[in-house]
Design a protein around this motif. Structure first.
Motif, PDB file in Angstrom:
ATOM      1  N   ASN A  32       0.794  -1.237   0.000  1.00 10.65           N
ATOM      2  CA  ASN A  32       0.000   0.000   0.000  1.00 10.65           C
ATOM      3  C   ASN A  32       0.825   1.284   0.000  1.00 10.65           C
ATOM      4  O   ASN A  32       0.362   2.315  -0.441  1.00 10.65           O
ATOM      5  N   ASN A  33       2.054   1.232   0.522  1.00 10.28           N
ATOM      6  CA  ASN A  33       2.828   2.458   0.667  1.00 10.28           C
ATOM      7  C   ASN A  33       3.752   2.756  -0.505  1.00 10.28           C
ATOM      8  O   ASN A  33       4.374   3.806  -0.541  1.00 10.28           O
ATOM      9  N   ASP A  34       3.854   1.855  -1.435  1.00 11.17           N
ATOM     10  CA  ASP A  34       4.722   2.060  -2.592  1.00 11.17           C
ATOM     11  C   ASP A  34       4.014   3.002  -3.578  1.00 11.17           C
ATOM     12  O   ASP A  34       2.959   2.660  -4.123  1.00 11.17           O
ATOM     13  N   ARG A  38       0.817   2.341  -5.934  1.00 11.06           N
ATOM     14  CA  ARG A  38      -0.397   3.139  -5.684  1.00 11.06           C
ATOM     15  C   ARG A  38      -0.890   3.769  -6.982  1.00 11.06           C
ATOM     16  O   ARG A  38      -2.091   3.871  -7.217  1.00 11.06           O
TER      17      ARG A  38
END
Length: 193
Positions: A32-34, A38
């Motif tokens: 989710n944080n890439d 995203r």
């Protein structure tokens, strides 16, 4: 991050290319944080028809170095393929709609400017800026029938605000109005005789 997973990005690219957007989104939940992933998740959301949600996310992704250019290109794609005006209104609000209309009018994209203004004035004709801009659009229109109606919009827009742009529009209308021009010519010819 996804860089350590050798199959993640190729698999997502395959899903995107084959238009398996739901499969792509499921695989994208792992990281989710890439920001790059995203972007692909947001693009899948866009391709499924969720333009407003995708637009908001793409605007945020423009600040990340890697997906900034592709996010901008995706936003341009949205503008070219969907109803730009609905997007501007939904994501940004009436103020942005006004400035978008103003930009379209300055660029002489009259149909787009008119669409923005009409959308802005649709709920109620209470936006002084929208009324004044509509007056300017009528005044500068190629259609001769539109020009006399401009004064009505200038009067309505200037009524409460005393807007300089509205007052300029009224002056311009008076100068270009055939009735006003002919009465000035008659007055000046009487004085000279």
């Amino acid at each position: 991050m996804s860089q350590n997973d050798k199959t993640c990005l190729p698999l997502i690219i395959y899903y995107m290319r084959e238009k398996y957007y739901t499969h792509a989104e499921e695989n994208l939940k792992l990281y989710n944080n890439d920001p790059v992933l995203r972007f692909f998740k947001t693009f899948a959301t866009l391709m499924e028809g969720n333009t407003q949600e995708a637009s908001r996310e793409l605007l945020q992704l423009r600040d990340h170095p890697h997906p900034s250019l592709c996010s901008t290109v995706a936003l341009i794609h949205i503008q070219q393929t969907s109803e730009t005006i609905d997007l501007v209104e939904a994501v940004y609000g009436d103020r942005a709609l006004y400035y978008t209309a103003l930009l379209f009018w300055i660029l002489e994209l009259d149909l787009r400017a008119r669409t923005c203004v009409e959308k802005m004035l649709k709920p109620s004709e209470s936006s002084p800026e929208g009324l004044i801009l509509k007056g300017w659009m009528m005044l500068t229109s190629d259609t001769e029938e539109d020009r006399p109606q401009a004064i009505r919009y200038f009067d309505s827009g200037v009524q409460d605000t005393g807007s300089v742009l509205g007052l300029m529009g009224k002056m311009e209308h008076d100068e270009t109005s055939p009735i006003r021009s002919s009465s000035l010519i008659q007055t000046s010819s009487r004085r000279s005789s």
